[in-house]
Design an enzyme around this catalytic site. Structure first.
Site, PDB file in Angstrom:
ATOM      1  N   CYS A  71       0.852  -1.016   0.325  1.00 41.49           N
ATOM      2  CA  CYS A  71      -0.213   0.016   0.171  1.00 41.49           C
ATOM      3  C   CYS A  71       0.918   1.382  -0.049  1.00 41.49           C
ATOM      4  CB  CYS A  71      -0.710   0.449   0.988  1.00 41.49           C
ATOM      5  SG  CYS A  71      -2.034   1.276   1.403  1.00 41.49           S
ATOM      6  N   TRP A 104      -7.165  -6.820   4.198  1.00 43.65           N
ATOM      7  CA  TRP A 104      -5.990  -7.198   4.660  1.00 43.65           C
ATOM      8  C   TRP A 104      -5.627  -8.073   5.564  1.00 43.65           C
ATOM      9  CZ3 TRP A 104      -2.626  -5.144   1.135  1.00 43.65           C
ATOM     10  CH2 TRP A 104      -3.529  -4.045   0.555  1.00 43.65           C
ATOM     11  N   GLU A 151      -4.250   7.977   9.572  1.00 40.37           N
ATOM     12  CA  GLU A 151      -4.461   8.725   8.501  1.00 40.37           C
ATOM     13  C   GLU A 151      -2.955   9.174   7.970  1.00 40.37           C
ATOM     14  OE1 GLU A 151      -6.234  10.249   6.083  1.00 40.37           O
ATOM     15  OE2 GLU A 151      -8.225   9.725   6.873  1.00 40.37           O
ATOM     16  N   SER A 152      -2.748   8.609   6.944  1.00 37.18           N
ATOM     17  CA  SER A 152      -1.234   8.247   6.621  1.00 37.18           C
ATOM     18  C   SER A 152      -0.271  10.060   7.057  1.00 37.18           C
ATOM     19  CB  SER A 152      -0.556   7.477   5.078  1.00 37.18           C
ATOM     20  OG  SER A 152      -1.316   8.910   4.297  1.00 37.18           O
TER      21      SER A 152
END
Length: 317
Positions: A71, A104, A151-152
């Protein structure tokens, strides 16, 4: 943003803690509201961050980072975790590259904290009636048994500074003097490059004109980046990379092996841009960043069951 591979139109979501083969759009049509993101922040002293509540102090061994090498959004967080030397401070759980029926998934024993078999299980552990996408990355608090953030962009930024006093790593990838430029560049790249790459993928099921427009938009940005990097080593400076550089790298890593081939975004390859290609390898070879990139898992995720052998490119050159 979500990680999708060819044929992933039905990604599946959690509805009141139960996995269902639906999309967020279908949920909305049914009048069911999805939960928002988890937006708490780890800070040096445990005070509240820009969003969410306080109580998450930077401590060695307290947190677990859940990612997938496949990802690109999770890769952003993984890169910062590695750059800042947090390997001995924040644990890591890595999913399999191929999603299972419940999203996942983990191989047996891959999650030593919750012994989860799917990322969905992490979300349900945090909120038993959670409704929404079970995405990566996830930053988990072992002390309070809850998700700090998923949140990346948030996770990247907190990892940049929150643990500096513990690790002694004071390198600043979000320097105050450059913050307005970094924020502007981040927004531009997310919309004009990454957003357009998503449109390229979806456009293939629409019209030729839609596809061509999206592809041309992508290469317009790449051409601009090539010109910028012909004058300096990094996006904003000639000295050190900043946050924007590290946010861009996962996209560049995937360009030739995924977007060029799978999505027919094929006017040019990354290796056809001399300055952009040299820049991408420069970032890749920084510290331990190469260890966060798993080309094989990226290809397995995007092409399973027939995995392409190429392209043969030397990122260490």
């Amino acid at each position: 943003m979500l990680c999708k591979r060819k044929g992933d139109e039905k990604m599946g979501i959690l509805v009141k803690g139960k996995w269902q083969d639906k999309t967020l759009a279908a949920l909305k049509n049914e009048g069911i509201k999805a939960d928002g993101s988890f937006r708490n922040w780890v800070t040096p002293d445990g005070s509240a961050g820009p969003t969410g509540k306080g109580g998450f102090k930077a401590q060695k061994g307290r947190y677990q980072l859940y990612v997938s090498y496949a990802c690109p959004w999770a890769s952003r967080a993984l890169i910062m975790w590695s750059l800042k030397g947090l390997q001995d401070y924040i644990g890591l759980s890595v999913t399999d590259p191929i999603k299972g029926d419940d999203g996942w998934k983990f191989s047996a024993g891959a999650d030593p904290v919750l012994d989860a078999r799917h990322i969905a299980g992490v979300y349900v552990k945090a909120k038993p009636d959670y409704t929404g996408v079970a995405s990566v990355p996830v930053l988990w608090d072992k002390e309070t048994n809850q998700i700090v953030n998923n949140e990346s962009a948030d996770i990247m930024r907190m990892l940049e500074t929150a643990f500096d006093e513990l690790t002694g790593d004071q390198v600043d990838y979000y320097p105050e003097a450059l913050r307005p430029q970094i924020d502007e560049l981040n927004a531009y790249l997310d919309k004009s490059l990454i957003g357009q790459l998503s449109k390229v993928s979806s456009a293939k099921t629409q019209t030729q004109a839609t596809y061509e427009t999206a592809v041309k938009n992508v290469f317009s940005v790449l051409d601009e980046l090539e010109s910028r990097l012909s004058k300096q080593k990094y996006l904003l400076t000639d000295d050190i990379p900043v946050e924007s550089d590290w946010r861009l790298l996962p996209t560049l890593v995937r360009f030739d092996i995924v977007y060029y081939e799978r999505d027919h975004c094929n006017l040019r390859r990354l290796v056809d841009y001399p300055h952009l290609w040299a820049y991408a390898r420069r970032l890749y070879q920084t510290k331990t960043v190469a260890e966060t990139v798993n080309f094989e898992q990226i290809k397995v995720h995007n092409y399973h069951p027939i995995i392409p052998l190429g392209p043969l490119e030397n990122w260490q050159a």
